[in-house]
Design a protein around this motif. Sequence first.
Motif: not given
Length: 131
Positions: A17-31, A39-48
């Motif tokens: 569930e966090t792989k897209p976050f780490w894949d983006a980080a490897a490309q220098g992007r924060l997701m 419509r609420q943003p949240h962090h840490y990465p989780r599916s719910i």
Amino acid sequence: MAMAQARKIQSPQVLPETKPFWDAAAQGRLMIKHCTACRQPHHYPRSICPFCGSDATEWRPASGRGTIYTYSIMRRVPEPYAIAYVTLEEGPTMMTNIVDCDLDSVRIGQAVRVVFKPTEGGPPVPMFAPA
């Protein structure tokens, strides 16, 4: 004057569930995750969504800009460092490190930007430096 030193960072545990976050980080992007139901943003990465409980979440790019909400400088270690909570422009607050600066100049409310620091064999980790 205490400068933030380069220190060894352990590789993060990459879960499905966090792989897209780490894949983006490897490309220098924060997701970050956004709930399409409330419509609420949240962090840490989780599916719910932590706000409404919906599983209708999606990844969206974050600006990488934020402000220091609070911080603490660890000085009783071989390599001093600053740990902080940074509130992103998008709203969520992340626990992180403040890097690439004089640690004595770190302040609450200071503008910061994301930088990605290498780890020991894993994806880079997002940290923040003064803007």
